[in-house]
Design a protein around this motif. Structure first.
Motif, PDB file in Angstrom:
ATOM      1  N   UNK A  55      20.165  18.395  13.887  1.00 10.26           N
ATOM      2  CA  UNK A  55      19.158  17.763  14.745  1.00 10.26           C
ATOM      3  C   UNK A  55      18.612  16.498  14.096  1.00 10.26           C
ATOM      4  N   UNK A  56      18.316  16.585  12.797  1.00 11.30           N
ATOM      5  CA  UNK A  56      17.792  15.412  12.076  1.00 11.30           C
ATOM      6  C   UNK A  56      18.827  14.287  12.052  1.00 11.30           C
ATOM      7  N   UNK A  60      18.550  10.565  13.579  1.00  7.16           N
ATOM      8  CA  UNK A  60      18.801   9.357  12.787  1.00  7.16           C
ATOM      9  C   UNK A  60      19.779   8.437  13.524  1.00  7.16           C
ATOM     10  N   UNK A  61      20.829   9.024  14.092  1.00  3.97           N
ATOM     11  CA  UNK A  61      21.821   8.206  14.807  1.00  3.97           C
ATOM     12  C   UNK A  61      21.176   7.503  16.010  1.00  3.97           C
ATOM     13  N   UNK A  62      20.276   8.225  16.711  1.00  4.60           N
ATOM     14  CA  UNK A  62      19.592   7.603  17.862  1.00  4.60           C
ATOM     15  C   UNK A  62      18.755   6.405  17.367  1.00  4.60           C
TER      16      UNK A  62
ATOM     17  N   UNK B 126      32.246  -0.962  19.194  1.00  3.62           N
ATOM     18  CA  UNK B 126      30.878  -1.154  19.675  1.00  3.62           C
ATOM     19  C   UNK B 126      29.814  -0.433  18.879  1.00  3.62           C
ATOM     20  N   UNK B 127      30.098  -0.151  17.605  1.00  2.00           N
ATOM     21  CA  UNK B 127      29.076   0.512  16.791  1.00  2.00           C
ATOM     22  C   UNK B 127      27.986  -0.501  16.422  1.00  2.00           C
ATOM     23  N   UNK B 128      26.741  -0.036  16.212  1.00  2.00           N
ATOM     24  CA  UNK B 128      25.661  -0.969  15.826  1.00  2.00           C
ATOM     25  C   UNK B 128      26.023  -1.727  14.545  1.00  2.00           C
ATOM     26  N   UNK B 129      25.662  -3.011  14.507  1.00  2.00           N
ATOM     27  CA  UNK B 129      26.049  -3.890  13.388  1.00  2.00           C
ATOM     28  C   UNK B 129      25.688  -3.360  11.989  1.00  2.00           C
ATOM     29  N   UNK B 143      30.845   7.470  10.263  1.00  3.21           N
ATOM     30  CA  UNK B 143      31.804   8.526  10.633  1.00  3.21           C
ATOM     31  C   UNK B 143      31.157   9.505  11.622  1.00  3.21           C
ATOM     32  N   UNK B 144      29.921   9.875  11.356  1.00  2.00           N
ATOM     33  CA  UNK B 144      29.237  10.828  12.234  1.00  2.00           C
ATOM     34  C   UNK B 144      29.026  10.228  13.627  1.00  2.00           C
ATOM     35  N   UNK B 145      28.683   8.935  13.672  1.00  2.00           N
ATOM     36  CA  UNK B 145      28.462   8.323  14.978  1.00  2.00           C
ATOM     37  C   UNK B 145      29.777   8.221  15.757  1.00  2.00           C
TER      38      UNK B 145
END
Lengths: 113, 240
Positions: A55-56, A60-62, B126-129, B143-145
């Motif tokens: 969840x954390x 963070x990704x958001x 298109x990943x954030x800069x 990697x997670x994104x």
């Protein structure tokens, strides 16, 4: 469209693996036998920690997507999550658990993760 | 102690064809009447093991009966202590059982499982800069994104598949039971109640969707006895 024999076999195998993952990863109750109690409890506690960690991480990704964090903050946060992931892997190994073991069935609501 | 093992419930009469053997090779017979009867055989009052041979025998009996007439399949290991208990079960549940039998009459169950392709490892554009900066922490979050975005894309594609499939099958099916996204890769696990004479058309339409979504694996099975539709009729449950 007719699937070839090997395609069908691969699909069947894949479906079986997914179903096994579903049924095998559901600690419906803690095993209270003396030799298994510690592992049953560890499984439940680690599942909750893993849920919080994910969840954390998503939060963070958001925040990154929203452009709220500087590159330095991102790097620092990423290192923290990376270390957390490694620590979780160590704890799982210590208690003889696999990644897919960390889940809880919520009955009709589905699985926790 | 001897008990009665139940395979299903049928309308009565006519009597059962001879020669069908149930669990433990016991002859299968009908108990009940005048309107409903249970397909049964004598059995010890112990649960039968859950393995391929025994579950297969239960299934074979139900399928043999299904060739003759509509059958309401009973859950594996449905046991009652004697013929009187069976008659009581039929009498007490007659309304629900009759309604469920009418519901499945002339229809079979088709099963469909759809498996999403294994997750890829290709980079997601298109990943954030700030994620393009090098560093172990940033690499990890990138990697997670990428995984999150790949997952979201697959899920969107799966939802599109389910919607198209639903629209195409809807005119052919009497009822359906859909369980989407049971796991990350199991896009759909579904059961459909289909009239006998529509099974071929049903298969054909599933084939059309399969062709459109060729990266997904399709596992279409049946016709089966209508296990998923034997309970939950408007009149209530029919299970033991």
């Amino acid at each position: 469209m007719v699937q070839s024999g090997s395609d069908r076999e691969a699909t069947l195998l894949g479906v079986v693996q997914e179903l096994e993952q579903m049924t095998g990863a559901l600690p419906r109750r803690i095993d209270a036998s003396p030799d298994q109690a510690a592992q049953g409890l560890a499984k439940l506690v680690l599942t909750l920690i893993e849920l919080l960690r994910r969840l954390l991480e998503r939060q963070a990704l958001r925040r990154i997507e929203a452009g709220c964090l500087s590159p330095e903050e991102i790097e620092r946060m990423g290192v923290t999550f990376l270390q957390l992931e490694k620590k979780m892997a160590e704890l799982r190994a210590h208690f003889g658990l696999k990644e897919e073991d960390l889940n809880v069935s919520l009955g009709p609501l589905g699985d926790l993760m | 102690m001897t008990a009665v093992y139940l395979y299903g419930v049928v309308g009565y009469p006519p009597p059962l064809a001879r020669g069908v053997l149930g669990l433990g090779d016991s002859p299968v017979f009908l108990v009940g009447g005048p309107d409903l009867a249970a397909v049964a055989s004598y059995s010890p009052l112990d649960l039968w093991p859950i393995d391929e041979a025994h579950v297969g025998r239960h299934e074979a009996v139900v399928e043999a009966i299904m060739r003759d007439r509509p059958v309401l399949p009973m859950r594996y290991n449905s046991l009652l202590p004697g013929n009187e208990a069976v008659t009581r079960f039929l009498r007490q549940g007659s309304r629900a059982l009759g309604s469920a039998l009418r519901r499945v009459g002339g229809r079979v169950e088709m099963g469909l499982r759809i498996l999403a392709p294994a997750p890829g490892t290709e980079a997601v554009p298109g990943l954030p800069l700030p994620l393009c900066v090098r560093g172990p922490g940033t690499n990890y979050l990138r990697r997670r994104m990428e995984e999150e975005r790949r997952g979201a894309r697959e899920r969107e594609r799966g939802q599109q598949l389910i919607a198209e499939l639903g629209a195409l099958l809807e005119p052919l099916v009497a009822e359906s039971s859909l369980r989407p996204f049971l796991t990350e890769r199991l896009t759909l696990s579904a059961s459909y109640l289909v009239a006998h004479d529509r099974v071929a058309a049903f298969r054909e339409r599933v084939g059309v969707v399969q062709q459109r979504f060729s990266a997904f694996g399709f596992l279409l099975t049946g016709p089966w006895p209508p296990y998923h539709f034997a309970n939950g009729s408007p009149d209530g449950s029919v299970g033991l």
